[in-house]
Design a protein around this motif. Structure first.
Motif, PDB file in Angstrom:
ATOM      1  N   GLN A   1       0.825  -1.213   0.000  1.00  0.00           N
ATOM      2  CA  GLN A   1       0.000   0.000   0.000  1.00  0.00           C
ATOM      3  C   GLN A   1       0.860   1.266   0.000  1.00  0.00           C
ATOM      4  OE1 GLN A   1      -3.463   0.061  -0.240  1.00  0.00           O
ATOM      5  NE2 GLN A   1      -3.046   2.206  -0.684  1.00  0.00           N
ATOM      6  N   LEU A   2       1.910   1.286   0.805  1.00  0.00           N
ATOM      7  CA  LEU A   2       2.783   2.459   0.836  1.00  0.00           C
ATOM      8  C   LEU A   2       3.477   2.676  -0.511  1.00  0.00           C
ATOM      9  CD1 LEU A   2       4.358   2.056   4.379  1.00  0.00           C
ATOM     10  CD2 LEU A   2       2.842   3.888   3.634  1.00  0.00           C
ATOM     11  N   THR A   3       3.919   1.583  -1.127  1.00  0.00           N
ATOM     12  CA  THR A   3       4.555   1.688  -2.439  1.00  0.00           C
ATOM     13  C   THR A   3       3.566   2.199  -3.474  1.00  0.00           C
ATOM     14  OG1 THR A   3       6.035  -0.130  -1.872  1.00  0.00           O
ATOM     15  CG2 THR A   3       5.830   0.408  -4.199  1.00  0.00           C
ATOM     16  N   LYS A   4       2.358   1.669  -3.460  1.00  0.00           N
ATOM     17  CA  LYS A   4       1.312   2.102  -4.395  1.00  0.00           C
ATOM     18  C   LYS A   4       1.014   3.589  -4.208  1.00  0.00           C
ATOM     19  CE  LYS A   4      -3.561   1.301  -5.373  1.00  0.00           C
ATOM     20  NZ  LYS A   4      -4.782   0.613  -4.934  1.00  0.00           N
ATOM     21  N   ASP A   5       0.888   4.021  -2.965  1.00  0.00           N
ATOM     22  CA  ASP A   5       0.596   5.433  -2.682  1.00  0.00           C
ATOM     23  C   ASP A   5       1.738   6.337  -3.141  1.00  0.00           C
ATOM     24  OD1 ASP A   5      -1.784   4.578  -1.576  1.00  0.00           O
ATOM     25  OD2 ASP A   5      -1.134   4.828   0.502  1.00  0.00           O
ATOM     26  N   ALA A   6       2.969   5.902  -2.913  1.00  0.00           N
ATOM     27  CA  ALA A   6       4.119   6.712  -3.322  1.00  0.00           C
ATOM     28  C   ALA A   6       4.201   6.818  -4.840  1.00  0.00           C
ATOM     29  CB  ALA A   6       5.412   6.108  -2.767  1.00  0.00           C
ATOM     30  N   ILE A   7       3.994   5.715  -5.535  1.00  0.00           N
ATOM     31  CA  ILE A   7       4.016   5.741  -7.002  1.00  0.00           C
ATOM     32  C   ILE A   7       2.918   6.638  -7.535  1.00  0.00           C
ATOM     33  CG2 ILE A   7       3.589   4.322  -9.059  1.00  0.00           C
ATOM     34  CD1 ILE A   7       5.067   2.038  -7.606  1.00  0.00           C
TER      35      ILE A   7
ATOM     36  N   ALA B   1       4.158  14.941  -7.664  1.00  0.00           N
ATOM     37  CA  ALA B   1       4.615  15.358  -6.341  1.00  0.00           C
ATOM     38  C   ALA B   1       6.135  15.246  -6.252  1.00  0.00           C
ATOM     39  CB  ALA B   1       3.982  14.495  -5.256  1.00  0.00           C
ATOM     40  N   ASP B   2       6.715  16.138  -5.498  1.00  0.00           N
ATOM     41  CA  ASP B   2       8.153  16.121  -5.252  1.00  0.00           C
ATOM     42  C   ASP B   2       8.475  14.953  -4.307  1.00  0.00           C
ATOM     43  OD1 ASP B   2      10.842  17.244  -5.232  1.00  0.00           O
ATOM     44  OD2 ASP B   2      10.395  17.849  -3.151  1.00  0.00           O
ATOM     45  N   PRO B   3       9.532  14.181  -4.582  1.00  0.00           N
ATOM     46  CA  PRO B   3       9.863  13.058  -3.700  1.00  0.00           C
ATOM     47  C   PRO B   3      10.044  13.465  -2.237  1.00  0.00           C
ATOM     48  CG  PRO B   3      11.130  12.910  -5.722  1.00  0.00           C
ATOM     49  CD  PRO B   3      10.404  14.225  -5.760  1.00  0.00           C
ATOM     50  N   ARG B   4      10.603  14.638  -1.982  1.00  0.00           N
ATOM     51  CA  ARG B   4      10.772  15.078  -0.587  1.00  0.00           C
ATOM     52  C   ARG B   4       9.421  15.310   0.084  1.00  0.00           C
ATOM     53  NH1 ARG B   4      14.637  19.910  -1.786  1.00  0.00           N
ATOM     54  NH2 ARG B   4      13.370  19.753  -3.653  1.00  0.00           N
ATOM     55  N   GLN B   5       8.454  15.792  -0.709  1.00  0.00           N
ATOM     56  CA  GLN B   5       7.112  16.009  -0.166  1.00  0.00           C
ATOM     57  C   GLN B   5       6.466  14.655   0.173  1.00  0.00           C
ATOM     58  OE1 GLN B   5       4.422  17.814  -2.943  1.00  0.00           O
ATOM     59  NE2 GLN B   5       2.827  18.164  -1.415  1.00  0.00           N
ATOM     60  N   VAL B   6       6.653  13.682  -0.695  1.00  0.00           N
ATOM     61  CA  VAL B   6       6.111  12.340  -0.447  1.00  0.00           C
ATOM     62  C   VAL B   6       6.735  11.759   0.827  1.00  0.00           C
ATOM     63  CG1 VAL B   6       5.922   9.987  -1.331  1.00  0.00           C
ATOM     64  CG2 VAL B   6       5.645  11.928  -2.894  1.00  0.00           C
ATOM     65  N   ILE B   7       8.035  11.918   0.970  1.00  0.00           N
ATOM     66  CA  ILE B   7       8.722  11.429   2.174  1.00  0.00           C
ATOM     67  C   ILE B   7       8.150  12.080   3.431  1.00  0.00           C
ATOM     68  CG2 ILE B   7      10.944  11.468   3.411  1.00  0.00           C
ATOM     69  CD1 ILE B   7      12.280  11.170   0.613  1.00  0.00           C
ATOM     70  N   ARG B   8       7.941  13.371   3.366  1.00  0.00           N
ATOM     71  CA  ARG B   8       7.417  14.096   4.524  1.00  0.00           C
ATOM     72  C   ARG B   8       5.969  13.675   4.827  1.00  0.00           C
ATOM     73  NH1 ARG B   8       8.966  18.582   2.936  1.00  0.00           N
ATOM     74  NH2 ARG B   8       7.124  19.265   1.823  1.00  0.00           N
ATOM     75  N   GLN B   9       5.148  13.551   3.781  1.00  0.00           N
ATOM     76  CA  GLN B   9       3.750  13.186   3.982  1.00  0.00           C
ATOM     77  C   GLN B   9       3.596  11.758   4.496  1.00  0.00           C
ATOM     78  OE1 GLN B   9       1.837  13.996   0.239  1.00  0.00           O
ATOM     79  NE2 GLN B   9       1.480  16.149   0.742  1.00  0.00           N
ATOM     80  N   MET B  10       4.506  10.888   4.083  1.00  0.00           N
ATOM     81  CA  MET B  10       4.430   9.487   4.533  1.00  0.00           C
ATOM     82  C   MET B  10       5.162   9.273   5.857  1.00  0.00           C
ATOM     83  SD  MET B  10       4.858   7.512   0.904  1.00  0.00           S
ATOM     84  CE  MET B  10       4.226   5.933   1.441  1.00  0.00           C
ATOM     85  N   ARG B  11       5.747  10.346   6.371  1.00  0.00           N
ATOM     86  CA  ARG B  11       6.490  10.304   7.638  1.00  0.00           C
ATOM     87  C   ARG B  11       7.591   9.252   7.614  1.00  0.00           C
ATOM     88  NH1 ARG B  11       1.076  10.641  11.218  1.00  0.00           N
ATOM     89  NH2 ARG B  11       0.549  12.768  10.680  1.00  0.00           N
TER      90      ARG B  11
END
Length: 67
Positions: free
Chosen positions: A43-49, A56-66
Motif C-alpha cells: 500500500q505504501l509503495t502504491k501510494d508513493a508511485i 509530487a516532489d519526492p521530498r514532499q512524499v517522504i514528509r507526507q508518509m512520515r
C-alpha cells in the motif's frame, strides 16, 4: 487467598501454560505480522508511485508518509 478473608471464594491454582500452545500462538502471530507487513509495504509503495505520477516532489512524499 484474596484480600477478602472468606472460605467461599474458590482457590485458584496457577496453571502451567502449555509450551506447544505457546509455540503455535507465536507462529500464528508471526505469520499474521508478516502478512500485515507485506500489505502495508504494498500500500505504501502504491501510494508513493501514485503521488510521484501525479507530479509530487519526492521530498514532499517522504514528509507526507512520515518516512
Amino acid at each position: 487467598m484474596s484480600v477478602i478473608d472468606c472460605d467461599y471464594l474458590p482457590t485458584v491454582k496457577p496453571q502451567q501454560f502449555p509450551r506447544e500452545l505457546a509455540v503455535l500462538i507465536v507462529r500464528k502471530a508471526s505469520a499474521m505480522a508478516e502478512a500485515f507487513e507485506q500489505q502495508a509495504l504494498d500500500q505504501l509503495t502504491k501510494d508513493a508511485i501514485s503521488a510521484l505520477s501525479a507530479g509530487a516532489d519526492p521530498r514532499q512524499v517522504i514528509r507526507q508518509m512520515r518516512l
